[in-house]
Design a protein around this motif. Sequence first.
Motif, PDB file in Angstrom:
ATOM      1  N   GLY A   1     -26.735 -73.596  -1.530  1.00  0.00           N
ATOM      2  CA  GLY A   1     -26.221 -74.248  -0.326  1.00  0.00           C
ATOM      3  C   GLY A   1     -24.773 -73.972  -0.026  1.00  0.00           C
ATOM      4  O   GLY A   1     -24.119 -74.775   0.655  1.00  0.00           O
ATOM      5  N   TYR A   2     -24.239 -72.853  -0.492  1.00  0.00           N
ATOM      6  CA  TYR A   2     -22.864 -72.479  -0.161  1.00  0.00           C
ATOM      7  C   TYR A   2     -22.771 -70.963  -0.051  1.00  0.00           C
ATOM      8  O   TYR A   2     -23.656 -70.237  -0.495  1.00  0.00           O
ATOM      9  CB  TYR A   2     -21.859 -72.998  -1.193  1.00  0.00           C
ATOM     10  CG  TYR A   2     -22.259 -72.786  -2.646  1.00  0.00           C
ATOM     11  CD1 TYR A   2     -22.280 -71.515  -3.218  1.00  0.00           C
ATOM     12  CD2 TYR A   2     -22.620 -73.866  -3.447  1.00  0.00           C
ATOM     13  CE1 TYR A   2     -22.637 -71.329  -4.534  1.00  0.00           C
ATOM     14  CE2 TYR A   2     -22.981 -73.688  -4.773  1.00  0.00           C
ATOM     15  CZ  TYR A   2     -22.993 -72.417  -5.309  1.00  0.00           C
ATOM     16  OH  TYR A   2     -23.361 -72.231  -6.616  1.00  0.00           O
ATOM     17  N   THR A   3     -21.686 -70.495   0.559  1.00  0.00           N
ATOM     18  CA  THR A   3     -21.484 -69.055   0.714  1.00  0.00           C
ATOM     19  C   THR A   3     -20.818 -68.486  -0.532  1.00  0.00           C
ATOM     20  O   THR A   3     -20.233 -69.213  -1.331  1.00  0.00           O
ATOM     21  CB  THR A   3     -20.597 -68.755   1.937  1.00  0.00           C
ATOM     22  OG1 THR A   3     -19.353 -69.456   1.811  1.00  0.00           O
ATOM     23  CG2 THR A   3     -21.281 -69.207   3.219  1.00  0.00           C
ATOM     24  N   SER A   4     -20.897 -67.192  -0.675  1.00  0.00           N
ATOM     25  CA  SER A   4     -20.334 -66.528  -1.849  1.00  0.00           C
ATOM     26  C   SER A   4     -18.821 -66.666  -1.888  1.00  0.00           C
ATOM     27  O   SER A   4     -18.134 -66.515  -0.872  1.00  0.00           O
ATOM     28  CB  SER A   4     -20.706 -65.039  -1.839  1.00  0.00           C
ATOM     29  OG  SER A   4     -20.008 -64.337  -2.848  1.00  0.00           O
ATOM     30  N   PHE A   5     -18.305 -66.960  -3.069  1.00  0.00           N
ATOM     31  CA  PHE A   5     -16.862 -67.058  -3.248  1.00  0.00           C
ATOM     32  C   PHE A   5     -16.185 -65.722  -2.970  1.00  0.00           C
ATOM     33  O   PHE A   5     -15.027 -65.672  -2.543  1.00  0.00           O
ATOM     34  CB  PHE A   5     -16.563 -67.513  -4.683  1.00  0.00           C
ATOM     35  CG  PHE A   5     -15.104 -67.457  -5.043  1.00  0.00           C
ATOM     36  CD1 PHE A   5     -14.199 -68.300  -4.442  1.00  0.00           C
ATOM     37  CD2 PHE A   5     -14.645 -66.543  -5.981  1.00  0.00           C
ATOM     38  CE1 PHE A   5     -12.851 -68.246  -4.764  1.00  0.00           C
ATOM     39  CE2 PHE A   5     -13.304 -66.480  -6.308  1.00  0.00           C
ATOM     40  CZ  PHE A   5     -12.408 -67.344  -5.712  1.00  0.00           C
ATOM     41  N   TRP A   6     -16.902 -64.622  -3.177  1.00  0.00           N
ATOM     42  CA  TRP A   6     -16.304 -63.294  -3.029  1.00  0.00           C
ATOM     43  C   TRP A   6     -16.307 -62.813  -1.582  1.00  0.00           C
ATOM     44  O   TRP A   6     -15.738 -61.768  -1.285  1.00  0.00           O
ATOM     45  CB  TRP A   6     -17.061 -62.293  -3.915  1.00  0.00           C
ATOM     46  CG  TRP A   6     -17.132 -62.715  -5.336  1.00  0.00           C
ATOM     47  CD1 TRP A   6     -18.211 -63.200  -6.009  1.00  0.00           C
ATOM     48  CD2 TRP A   6     -16.047 -62.725  -6.283  1.00  0.00           C
ATOM     49  NE1 TRP A   6     -17.886 -63.511  -7.299  1.00  0.00           N
ATOM     50  CE2 TRP A   6     -16.559 -63.224  -7.501  1.00  0.00           C
ATOM     51  CE3 TRP A   6     -14.710 -62.361  -6.217  1.00  0.00           C
ATOM     52  CZ2 TRP A   6     -15.772 -63.367  -8.635  1.00  0.00           C
ATOM     53  CZ3 TRP A   6     -13.921 -62.501  -7.346  1.00  0.00           C
ATOM     54  CH2 TRP A   6     -14.456 -62.998  -8.532  1.00  0.00           C
ATOM     55  N   ASN A   7     -16.927 -63.562  -0.699  1.00  0.00           N
ATOM     56  CA  ASN A   7     -16.966 -63.152   0.701  1.00  0.00           C
ATOM     57  C   ASN A   7     -15.744 -63.704   1.429  1.00  0.00           C
ATOM     58  O   ASN A   7     -15.714 -64.866   1.829  1.00  0.00           O
ATOM     59  CB  ASN A   7     -18.253 -63.652   1.374  1.00  0.00           C
ATOM     60  CG  ASN A   7     -18.432 -63.081   2.770  1.00  0.00           C
ATOM     61  OD1 ASN A   7     -17.486 -62.595   3.373  1.00  0.00           O
ATOM     62  ND2 ASN A   7     -19.646 -63.155   3.286  1.00  0.00           N
ATOM     63  N   ASP A   8     -14.733 -62.852   1.599  1.00  0.00           N
ATOM     64  CA  ASP A   8     -13.518 -63.283   2.290  1.00  0.00           C
ATOM     65  C   ASP A   8     -13.525 -62.849   3.753  1.00  0.00           C
ATOM     66  O   ASP A   8     -12.492 -62.904   4.422  1.00  0.00           O
ATOM     67  CB  ASP A   8     -12.270 -62.733   1.588  1.00  0.00           C
ATOM     68  CG  ASP A   8     -12.263 -61.210   1.520  1.00  0.00           C
ATOM     69  OD1 ASP A   8     -13.273 -60.594   1.917  1.00  0.00           O
ATOM     70  OD2 ASP A   8     -11.255 -60.643   1.064  1.00  0.00           O
ATOM     71  N   SER A   9     -14.676 -62.420   4.251  1.00  0.00           N
ATOM     72  CA  SER A   9     -14.773 -61.945   5.631  1.00  0.00           C
ATOM     73  C   SER A   9     -15.494 -62.914   6.551  1.00  0.00           C
ATOM     74  O   SER A   9     -15.392 -62.788   7.774  1.00  0.00           O
ATOM     75  CB  SER A   9     -15.510 -60.598   5.674  1.00  0.00           C
ATOM     76  OG  SER A   9     -14.866 -59.628   4.888  1.00  0.00           O
ATOM     77  N   ILE A  10     -16.209 -63.880   5.990  1.00  0.00           N
ATOM     78  CA  ILE A  10     -17.060 -64.713   6.826  1.00  0.00           C
ATOM     79  C   ILE A  10     -16.261 -65.637   7.730  1.00  0.00           C
ATOM     80  O   ILE A  10     -16.675 -65.944   8.853  1.00  0.00           O
ATOM     81  CB  ILE A  10     -18.057 -65.521   5.955  1.00  0.00           C
ATOM     82  CG1 ILE A  10     -19.172 -66.091   6.848  1.00  0.00           C
ATOM     83  CG2 ILE A  10     -17.356 -66.604   5.163  1.00  0.00           C
ATOM     84  CD1 ILE A  10     -20.356 -66.636   6.065  1.00  0.00           C
ATOM     85  N   SER A  11     -15.080 -66.074   7.289  1.00  0.00           N
ATOM     86  CA  SER A  11     -14.277 -66.977   8.121  1.00  0.00           C
ATOM     87  C   SER A  11     -13.861 -66.291   9.417  1.00  0.00           C
ATOM     88  O   SER A  11     -14.058 -66.834  10.509  1.00  0.00           O
ATOM     89  CB  SER A  11     -13.044 -67.452   7.354  1.00  0.00           C
ATOM     90  OG  SER A  11     -13.403 -68.313   6.301  1.00  0.00           O
ATOM     91  N   SER A  12     -13.280 -65.113   9.303  1.00  0.00           N
ATOM     92  CA  SER A  12     -12.881 -64.386  10.508  1.00  0.00           C
ATOM     93  C   SER A  12     -14.111 -63.928  11.290  1.00  0.00           C
ATOM     94  O   SER A  12     -14.099 -63.875  12.527  1.00  0.00           O
ATOM     95  CB  SER A  12     -12.007 -63.190  10.146  1.00  0.00           C
ATOM     96  OG  SER A  12     -12.669 -62.331   9.234  1.00  0.00           O
ATOM     97  N   GLY A  13     -15.198 -63.600  10.581  1.00  0.00           N
ATOM     98  CA  GLY A  13     -16.423 -63.208  11.261  1.00  0.00           C
ATOM     99  C   GLY A  13     -16.965 -64.311  12.149  1.00  0.00           C
ATOM    100  O   GLY A  13     -17.432 -64.055  13.260  1.00  0.00           O
ATOM    101  N   LEU A  14     -16.882 -65.548  11.679  1.00  0.00           N
ATOM    102  CA  LEU A  14     -17.349 -66.677  12.478  1.00  0.00           C
ATOM    103  C   LEU A  14     -16.486 -66.875  13.718  1.00  0.00           C
ATOM    104  O   LEU A  14     -16.983 -67.264  14.777  1.00  0.00           O
ATOM    105  CB  LEU A  14     -17.354 -67.957  11.627  1.00  0.00           C
ATOM    106  CG  LEU A  14     -18.430 -68.026  10.538  1.00  0.00           C
ATOM    107  CD1 LEU A  14     -18.221 -69.247   9.660  1.00  0.00           C
ATOM    108  CD2 LEU A  14     -19.830 -68.045  11.153  1.00  0.00           C
ATOM    109  N   ARG A  15     -15.180 -66.606  13.604  1.00  0.00           N
ATOM    110  CA  ARG A  15     -14.306 -66.718  14.788  1.00  0.00           C
ATOM    111  C   ARG A  15     -14.633 -65.630  15.799  1.00  0.00           C
ATOM    112  O   ARG A  15     -14.577 -65.859  17.003  1.00  0.00           O
ATOM    113  CB  ARG A  15     -12.843 -66.633  14.374  1.00  0.00           C
ATOM    114  CG  ARG A  15     -12.200 -67.955  13.975  1.00  0.00           C
ATOM    115  CD  ARG A  15     -12.817 -68.569  12.750  1.00  0.00           C
ATOM    116  NE  ARG A  15     -12.124 -69.757  12.285  1.00  0.00           N
ATOM    117  CZ  ARG A  15     -12.373 -70.347  11.135  1.00  0.00           C
ATOM    118  NH1 ARG A  15     -13.304 -69.848  10.314  1.00  0.00           N
ATOM    119  NH2 ARG A  15     -11.713 -71.435  10.781  1.00  0.00           N
ATOM    120  N   GLY A  16     -14.989 -64.437  15.303  1.00  0.00           N
ATOM    121  CA  GLY A  16     -15.439 -63.398  16.210  1.00  0.00           C
ATOM    122  C   GLY A  16     -16.715 -63.806  16.919  1.00  0.00           C
ATOM    123  O   GLY A  16     -16.908 -63.520  18.115  1.00  0.00           O
ATOM    124  N   CYS A  17     -17.603 -64.502  16.208  1.00  0.00           N
ATOM    125  CA  CYS A  17     -18.832 -65.017  16.814  1.00  0.00           C
ATOM    126  C   CYS A  17     -18.521 -65.973  17.960  1.00  0.00           C
ATOM    127  O   CYS A  17     -19.213 -65.969  18.986  1.00  0.00           O
ATOM    128  CB  CYS A  17     -19.674 -65.746  15.766  1.00  0.00           C
ATOM    129  SG  CYS A  17     -20.445 -64.696  14.527  1.00  0.00           S
TER     130      CYS A  17
END
Length: 335
Positions: free
Chosen positions: A110-126
């Motif tokens: 139920g959580y995202t990967s700790f190693w994924n440092d791209s999802i935050s900016s990816g969500l803003r692009g969304c």
Amino acid sequence: MIPATQTLEIKPVLRQQQRVFDAAGAIIGDLLQQYSLNTKMANDASDQGGMTTLTKRNRRSEAPAERWSNAEEKEEKTDGTDEEQDTDSKSLRLTLMEEILLLGLKDKEGYTSFWNDSISSGLRGCILVELALRGRIQLEPQSSRKRKLLDRKVLVKSSAPTGDVLLDEALKHIKNTEPPEDAASWIELLTGETWNPLKLHFQMRNVRERLAKSLVEKGVLSTEKQNFLLFDMTTHPLTDSSEKQRLVQRLQDGLLERWTNDWRRMSRRMLALILLAHAADVLESALSSLSDERYDTASSRSRSLLEADPDLESAKVTTPAEEMIWTVLAAFNRS
């Protein structure tokens, strides 16, 4: 950020090693995330009502209507058709942000990967692309001095509420900002990646948690509390596995059975989903269930989109939303 030219061809052994590292880093990531959430609870309470207080400017650039008048009318008529073509009758209507988060969440944990440092900016692009798809924002007109996508500012086309809290919050920021910002700057500002203290109020806080709560309300996720030492961690395991399976299948079909060599024949939402899944570093996991041969085919086809020149492709667009999709890709390629 992962550049568009980076290969997606990760061998099964390397993918297995990545899963091991994910498991090791997840506990650390949850502790850091929970600590961050606890320290921002006071801000979060005010954020839910309006997030930030903006200083209203006396003047605001108005989005020109003449260039896209015919295309906009066509877009409004066909947007629902595109969605219906990309979803089956049993699927929920999810936003691009919800779809990307769902692809990035671990089903049981139920959580995202700790190693994924791209999802935050990816969500803003969304968020930018979703606003464009809903006819709320567009780029300023091209001129002799501003020919490239990232040189052109983001303008408000309609300030009508969308009914989505995150989208309306971002729309309010864009509407009340003078002079306007370009798409790359908005992704950074909404993520909080700025050294300018006067622009820190643009940061959208707790986006993943708020999206997860929306998915809980739609019956896709659940909410659980996990205790680790001194911290109570909130997680959102998958409840309705069929919804994620349909999403993954739709994305895979877009690169396999329903693939077309001309992106203009794809629906705008499918094009956006593929490009944004890569930007958020969740595309590879969505393709990981494929056989090696089909995985290689899907990866090769996604690269043909990711390696395209956004400025050249933007010359082929017929709607402002398509232009915004390529602009967001250009922003991630530059970072």
